[in-house]
Write a protein that holds these residues in place. Structure first.
Motif, mmCIF file in Angstrom:
data_model
loop_
_atom_site.group_PDB
_atom_site.id
_atom_site.type_symbol
_atom_site.label_atom_id
_atom_site.label_comp_id
_atom_site.label_asym_id
_atom_site.label_seq_id
_atom_site.Cartn_x
_atom_site.Cartn_y
_atom_site.Cartn_z
ATOM 1 N N UNK A 150 23.232 9.974 -3.338
ATOM 2 C CA UNK A 150 22.927 11.081 -4.243
ATOM 3 C C UNK A 150 24.181 11.890 -4.477
ATOM 4 N N UNK A 151 24.314 12.395 -5.696
ATOM 5 C CA UNK A 151 25.494 13.174 -6.057
ATOM 6 C C UNK A 151 25.185 14.662 -6.107
ATOM 7 N N UNK A 152 24.042 15.071 -5.567
ATOM 8 C CA UNK A 152 23.704 16.487 -5.544
ATOM 9 C C UNK A 152 24.619 17.217 -4.578
ATOM 10 N N UNK A 153 24.525 18.521 -4.574
ATOM 11 C CA UNK A 153 25.398 19.327 -3.735
ATOM 12 C C UNK A 153 25.193 19.096 -2.249
ATOM 13 N N UNK A 154 24.000 18.696 -1.837
ATOM 14 C CA UNK A 154 23.747 18.498 -0.413
ATOM 15 C C UNK A 154 24.233 17.112 0.032
ATOM 16 N N UNK A 155 24.519 16.999 1.313
ATOM 17 C CA UNK A 155 24.968 15.727 1.878
ATOM 18 C C UNK A 155 23.747 14.982 2.382
ATOM 19 N N UNK A 156 23.412 13.882 1.734
ATOM 20 C CA UNK A 156 22.261 13.066 2.121
ATOM 21 C C UNK A 156 22.751 11.691 2.540
ATOM 22 N N UNK A 157 22.866 11.508 3.840
ATOM 23 C CA UNK A 157 23.319 10.230 4.371
ATOM 24 C C UNK A 157 22.170 9.232 4.349
ATOM 25 N N UNK A 158 22.428 8.044 3.840
ATOM 26 C CA UNK A 158 21.437 6.971 3.855
ATOM 27 C C UNK A 158 21.535 6.270 5.207
ATOM 28 N N UNK A 159 20.615 6.624 6.121
ATOM 29 C CA UNK A 159 20.665 6.102 7.490
ATOM 30 C C UNK A 159 20.438 4.597 7.539
ATOM 31 N N UNK A 160 19.627 4.069 6.618
ATOM 32 C CA UNK A 160 19.371 2.625 6.607
ATOM 33 C C UNK A 160 20.646 1.861 6.245
ATOM 34 N N UNK A 161 21.405 2.401 5.290
ATOM 35 C CA UNK A 161 22.675 1.766 4.915
ATOM 36 C C UNK A 161 23.686 1.873 6.052
ATOM 37 N N UNK A 162 23.741 3.049 6.700
ATOM 38 C CA UNK A 162 24.662 3.232 7.823
ATOM 39 C C UNK A 162 24.315 2.275 8.964
ATOM 40 N N UNK A 163 23.029 2.103 9.227
ATOM 41 C CA UNK A 163 22.593 1.173 10.268
ATOM 42 C C UNK A 163 23.072 -0.239 9.954
ATOM 43 N N UNK A 164 22.927 -0.659 8.693
ATOM 44 C CA UNK A 164 23.338 -2.019 8.341
ATOM 45 C C UNK A 164 24.859 -2.182 8.390
ATOM 46 N N UNK A 165 25.602 -1.137 8.031
ATOM 47 C CA UNK A 165 27.062 -1.199 8.147
ATOM 48 C C UNK A 165 27.447 -1.410 9.612
ATOM 49 N N UNK A 166 26.815 -0.672 10.516
ATOM 50 C CA UNK A 166 27.113 -0.808 11.946
ATOM 51 C C UNK A 166 26.749 -2.202 12.458
ATOM 52 N N UNK A 167 25.589 -2.704 12.045
ATOM 53 C CA UNK A 167 25.169 -4.046 12.466
ATOM 54 C C UNK A 167 26.133 -5.100 11.919
ATOM 55 N N UNK A 168 26.548 -4.936 10.670
ATOM 56 C CA UNK A 168 27.470 -5.898 10.047
ATOM 57 C C UNK A 168 28.807 -5.936 10.772
ATOM 58 N N UNK A 169 29.339 -4.761 11.090
ATOM 59 C CA UNK A 169 30.613 -4.705 11.815
ATOM 60 C C UNK A 169 30.470 -5.347 13.189
ATOM 61 N N UNK A 170 29.346 -5.063 13.862
ATOM 62 C CA UNK A 170 29.095 -5.662 15.175
ATOM 63 C C UNK A 170 29.029 -7.182 15.073
ATOM 64 N N UNK A 171 28.296 -7.703 14.078
ATOM 65 C CA UNK A 171 28.165 -9.153 13.919
ATOM 66 C C UNK A 171 29.501 -9.812 13.577
ATOM 67 N N UNK A 172 30.289 -9.139 12.753
ATOM 68 C CA UNK A 172 31.588 -9.701 12.361
ATOM 69 C C UNK A 172 32.568 -9.769 13.530
ATOM 70 N N UNK A 173 32.636 -8.696 14.317
ATOM 71 C CA UNK A 173 33.646 -8.653 15.367
ATOM 72 C C UNK A 173 33.166 -9.233 16.699
ATOM 73 N N UNK A 174 31.903 -9.056 17.013
ATOM 74 C CA UNK A 174 31.407 -9.558 18.297
ATOM 75 C C UNK A 174 31.072 -11.042 18.238
ATOM 76 N N UNK A 175 30.359 -11.454 17.174
ATOM 77 C CA UNK A 175 29.916 -12.850 17.078
ATOM 78 C C UNK A 175 30.704 -13.664 16.059
#
Length: 197
Positions: A150-175
Motif C-alpha cells: 500500500x502507498x498510503x501514509x501508514x506503514x503496512x507490512x505484508x507479513x505473508x510476503x515477509x514470511x515467504x522471503x525468509x523461507x526462500x532465503x533459508x531454502x536457498x542458503x541452507x538447502x
C-alpha cells in the motif's frame, strides 16, 4: 491517433532509455519503472511488479518487460482498449530496439579497435560497478513494492510476503535448492494464499 502528448512521451521515454541506459535490462527497468509509476502514472506499482515477475519467469531477454509496460500504458491510458494497448506495445518495441540496431551498425567497427585501449577498459570497469549498484536499487524497488504494497501514509507490512522471503532465503542458503524449484514453490504458496483469504 488521439492524444499526441501520450504518444510523444511514450516514444521519447523508450528511445531515451535505449540510448542512455548502459548495462542491459537491469538498468533500464528501474529507470522506466520509476517514470511510468511515479511521473506519467501509466501503471501502478503492482502492475509493474507483475510485469517484472512475468518477464523473469518466461524465456527470452528480460527487456521484454518494456513491451509489457507499453501494452499496459496504452491499456490504462485509453480506458482498457486492447487495440490501443497493442499499438502501445508495438510503439514501445519499435522505439526500444531501433536505436540499438543503429548503434550496433555504427559502433561495431569502433569496438574492434577499442578493445586494447586501457582507458576504455577502465571506463567499462566503472560502468560494470555502477550496474551492480543499479541492480541493488532494483531489488529494493521490487522488495518495497512486495513487502509494503500500500502507498498510503501508514506503514503496512505484508507479513505473508515477509514470511515467504525468509523461507526462500533459508531454502536457498541452507538447502541450496534450485531456482526452478523455488519458483514452483512460490507459485504453490501464492496459489494457497489466493485460495485461503
Amino acid at each position: 491517433m488521439p492524444d499526441t502528448a501520450f504518444w510523444k512521451d511514450l516514444s521519447f521515454l523508450f528511445t531515451k532509455s535505449a540510448y542512455f541506459t548502459i548495462g542491459g535490462a537491469y538498468t533500464v527497468i528501474p529507470y522506466v519503472a520509476n517514470l511510468v509509476t511515479e511521473k506519467f502514472l501509466w501503471l501502478t506499482k503492482t502492475q509493474m511488479i507483475d510485469g517484472f515477475a512475468l518477464a523473469e519467469t518466461t524465456p527470452g531477454p528480460l527487456v521484454i518487460v518494456l513491451a509489457y509496460v507499453g501494452f499496459m500504458a496504452g491499456f490504462n491510458h485509453f480506458d482498457h482498449s486492447y487495440a490501443m494497448a497493442a499499438v502501445g506495445l508495438a510503439a514501445t518495441a519499435y522505439f526500444t530496439f531501433l536505436p540499438n540496431f543503429a548503434l550496433i551498425f555504427i559502433g561495431a567497427p569502433l569496438i574492434e579497435r577499442s578493445q586494447k585501449n586501457k582507458a576504455i577498459q577502465y571506463v567499462l570497469s566503472l560502468v560494470t560497478a555502477s550496474v551492480v549498484g543499479v541492480i541493488v536499487n532494483l531489488a529494493f524497488y521490487l522488495g518495497q513494492g512486495i513487502l509494503f504494497p500500500t502507498t498510503s501514509g501508514s506503514v503496512n507490512l505484508d507479513w505473508k510476503a515477509l514470511l515467504w522471503v525468509a523461507i526462500s532465503i533459508f531454502l536457498l542458503f541452507r538447502y541450496r535448492i534450485g531456482m526452478l524449484q523455488l519458483i514452483l514453490l512460490s507459485l504453490v504458496y501464492g496459489f494457497l494464499l489466493y485460495l485461503l483469504p
